[in-house]
Enzyme design. Structure first.
Site, PDB file in Angstrom:
ATOM      1  N   LYS A  41      -4.775  -8.934  -6.869  1.00 56.00           N
ATOM      2  CA  LYS A  41      -6.079  -9.285  -6.312  1.00 56.00           C
ATOM      3  C   LYS A  41      -7.134  -8.250  -6.692  1.00 56.00           C
ATOM      4  CE  LYS A  41      -6.438  -7.342  -1.708  1.00 56.00           C
ATOM      5  NZ  LYS A  41      -6.891  -7.509  -0.337  1.00 56.00           N
ATOM      6  N   LYS A  49     -11.218  -3.039  -4.144  1.00 54.12           N
ATOM      7  CA  LYS A  49     -12.079  -1.856  -4.201  1.00 54.12           C
ATOM      8  C   LYS A  49     -11.282  -0.637  -4.604  1.00 54.12           C
ATOM      9  CE  LYS A  49     -14.116  -2.801   0.325  1.00 54.12           C
ATOM     10  NZ  LYS A  49     -12.921  -2.840   1.183  1.00 54.12           N
ATOM     11  N   LYS A  52       0.816  -1.218   0.000  1.00 54.08           N
ATOM     12  CA  LYS A  52       0.000   0.000   0.000  1.00 54.08           C
ATOM     13  C   LYS A  52       0.849   1.267   0.000  1.00 54.08           C
ATOM     14  CE  LYS A  52      -4.350  -1.695   1.916  1.00 54.08           C
ATOM     15  NZ  LYS A  52      -5.341  -1.537   2.982  1.00 54.08           N
TER      16      LYS A  52
HETATM   17  P1  AMP Z   1     -10.777  -5.103   2.485  1.00 50.78           P
HETATM   18  O1  AMP Z   1     -11.419  -4.840   1.165  1.00 50.78           O
HETATM   19  O2  AMP Z   1      -9.293  -5.006   2.392  1.00 50.78           O
HETATM   20  O3  AMP Z   1     -11.393  -4.353   3.605  1.00 50.78           O
HETATM   21  O4  AMP Z   1     -11.052  -6.653   2.768  1.00 50.78           O
HETATM   22  C1  AMP Z   1     -12.189  -7.138   3.431  1.00 50.78           C
HETATM   23  C2  AMP Z   1     -12.189  -8.651   3.412  1.00 50.78           C
HETATM   24  O5  AMP Z   1     -12.297  -9.128   2.078  1.00 50.78           O
HETATM   25  C3  AMP Z   1     -10.920  -9.302   3.989  1.00 50.78           C
HETATM   26  O6  AMP Z   1     -11.285 -10.471   4.698  1.00 50.78           O
HETATM   27  C4  AMP Z   1     -10.128  -9.664   2.775  1.00 50.78           C
HETATM   28  O7  AMP Z   1      -9.280 -10.772   3.000  1.00 50.78           O
HETATM   29  C5  AMP Z   1     -11.222 -10.018   1.788  1.00 50.78           C
HETATM   30  N1  AMP Z   1     -10.784  -9.750   0.411  1.00 50.78           N
HETATM   31  C6  AMP Z   1     -10.464  -8.540  -0.105  1.00 50.78           C
HETATM   32  N2  AMP Z   1     -10.147  -8.656  -1.419  1.00 50.78           N
HETATM   33  C7  AMP Z   1     -10.243  -9.976  -1.716  1.00 50.78           C
HETATM   34  C8  AMP Z   1     -10.046 -10.746  -2.915  1.00 50.78           C
HETATM   35  N3  AMP Z   1      -9.684 -10.175  -4.065  1.00 50.78           N
HETATM   36  N4  AMP Z   1     -10.246 -12.068  -2.854  1.00 50.78           N
HETATM   37  C9  AMP Z   1     -10.643 -12.655  -1.694  1.00 50.78           C
HETATM   38  N5  AMP Z   1     -10.855 -12.008  -0.549  1.00 50.78           N
HETATM   39  C10 AMP Z   1     -10.666 -10.676  -0.542  1.00 50.78           C
HETATM   40  N1  TRP Z   2      -7.397  -5.503   7.578  1.00 59.02           N
HETATM   41  C1  TRP Z   2      -8.626  -6.081   7.132  1.00 59.02           C
HETATM   42  C2  TRP Z   2      -8.678  -5.975   5.605  1.00 59.02           C
HETATM   43  O1  TRP Z   2      -8.137  -5.093   5.020  1.00 59.02           O
HETATM   44  C3  TRP Z   2      -9.813  -5.423   7.737  1.00 59.02           C
HETATM   45  C4  TRP Z   2      -9.813  -5.581   9.209  1.00 59.02           C
HETATM   46  C5  TRP Z   2      -9.618  -4.615  10.132  1.00 59.02           C
HETATM   47  C6  TRP Z   2     -10.048  -6.791   9.930  1.00 59.02           C
HETATM   48  N2  TRP Z   2      -9.710  -5.118  11.386  1.00 59.02           N
HETATM   49  C7  TRP Z   2      -9.952  -6.438  11.298  1.00 59.02           C
HETATM   50  C8  TRP Z   2     -10.280  -8.107   9.547  1.00 59.02           C
HETATM   51  C9  TRP Z   2     -10.088  -7.408  12.295  1.00 59.02           C
HETATM   52  C10 TRP Z   2     -10.422  -9.053  10.546  1.00 59.02           C
HETATM   53  C11 TRP Z   2     -10.332  -8.712  11.901  1.00 59.02           C
HETATM   54  O2  TRP Z   2      -9.313  -6.769   5.012  1.00 59.02           O
END
Ligand code: AMP
Ligand code: TRP
Length: 333
Positions: free
Chosen positions: A194, A197, A111
């Site tokens: 991956k 968003k 990031k």
């Molecule tokens: P985030 O979008 O980073 O807040 O991710 C939220 C949840 O979605 C987390 O448990 C990530 O591991 C899962 N996640 C995010 N992007 C992917 C992806 N491309 N494939 C599978 N799981 C994802």
């Molecule tokens: N870091 C996680 C992600 O980007 C989001 C997240 C924040 C999370 N706090 C958490 C996931 C606690 C599991 C437990 O997907």
């Protein structure tokens, strides 16, 4: 009973990756465990967020989680910044975690990109806040996508060092629950990245609020190769985009990549893509409709989130209080 905690950032509408890798696996857990699901707005601001968008995205995330099947009667659904204990315990953890540990975090490196000096310090200590999110409830099961494994190892390092340094057996060991045939959904444009968003290209992802035409368009334009589908998974080695689309079809039809290949071996993507589109539209259409319905009543959404925060606060409060005592903070009397 096991306590489950997971979080998702309101940094945009959830993608098919969030859905298949995380949200979809949360729904059944509500029936077998005590579950907390948190919209982690404090994690989101570790990278620049437009305030108005963050606000809209937070409600949109709540609506999509409910539309995907989370029920306020069966789980605690709330917004991170509503429960101060997360930030309070995170500060204690900032003083437990070592710089060397954080330096190894691959998500920070990804990031922060090339200009690491310009990254926020919040992005750097992000995993400490994540450890606090989980441990302030003494949660032990954490359903996440594969990319979060390293952060959970760090949460355990923090818990162990806290317990060790203060000579207590207070914070439990946390376990990742990594499930599903699509634990990692890849970008539609580049099968080695991956689906995210925050990818600048909207064509790279399916959003849970995409309508049928948008889904059809994105799948049609998804990067593939000119080869036919083989009859076994090993033969997809080195064909990341093809592997990804096969995985997605398996996940939304409740099948396996092996079975998808057995059924469609010998087809090209010209034939495969329309089937994938139909399956996605059938699966995601009802979710989108539910989400739009919920978003029409913002006060009702806000009330649901307030009730969630009240429940979460009541659970976190005694654990934070005990952590403060262990550290030696004078109780306010
Ligand atoms: P985030 O979008 O980073 O807040 O991710 C939220 C949840 O979605 C987390 O448990 C990530 O591991 C899962 N996640 C995010 N992007 C992917 C992806 N491309 N494939 C599978 N799981 C994802
Ligand atoms: N870091 C996680 C992600 O980007 C989001 C997240 C924040 C999370 N706090 C958490 C996931 C606690 C599991 C437990 O997907």
């Amino acid at each position: 009973m096991n306590r489950v905690f997971s979080g998702i950032q309101p940094s945009g509408v959830p993608t098919l990756g969030n859905y298949l890798g995380a949200i979809r696996n949360w729904v059944p857990l509500q029936h077998t465990a005590e579950c907390l699901f948190c919209i982690v707005d404090m994690h989101a601001i570790t990278q620049r967020q437009d305030p108005r968008e963050l606000l809209a995205n937070t409600r949109e995330m709540a609506a999509s989680l409910l539309a995907c099947g989370l029920s306020p009667d069966r789980c605690v659904l709330f917004v991170q910044s509503h429960v101060a204990a997360h930030a309070q315990l995170a500060w204690v953890f900032n003083c437990i975690a070592r710089l060397g540990w954080l330096n190894r975090m691959t998500q920070f490196k990804d990031k922060a990109g090339k200009d690491r000096e310009a990254a926020s310090t919040g992005l750097y200590v992000y995993p400490n806040l994540m450890a606090a999110d989980i441990l302030v409830y003494h949660a032990t099961q954490v359903p996440v996508g594969d990319d979060q494994r390293q952060h959970l190892e760090l949460a355990n390092d923090i818990a162990e060092k806290f317990n060790h340094d203060y000579g207590v057996d207070f914070f439990p060991h946390v376990e990742p629950l990594i499930q599903g045939v699509a634990a990692r959904v890849m970008s539609l444009r580049d099968g080695t990245r991956k689906m995210s968003k925050s990818d600048p290209s909207d064509q790279s992802r399916i959003n849970l609020n995409d309508d049928s035409d948008t889904i059809a368009n994105k799948i049609k334009r998804a990067t593939t190769d000119a080869d036919l589908l083989p009859d076994n998974l090993a033969a997809l080695e080195g064909r990341a985009e093809a592997r990804n689309l096969v995985g997605i079809l398996a996940a939304v039809t409740g099948s396996t990549p092996e079975a998808v290949l057995a059924a469609h071996a010998g087809k090209g993507f010209g034939a495969f893509k329309p089937m994938l589109t139909d399956a996605l539209v059938a699966h995601l259409g009802p979710i989108r409709a539910g989400m739009l319905r919920l978003l029409e009543d913002a006060p009702a959404l806000d009330t649901a989130l307030r009730l969630g925060a009240e429940k979460a606060e009541a659970m976190a409060e005694p654990i934070l209080k005990r952590a403060y005592e262990i550290v030696g903070f004078l109780a306010r009397r």
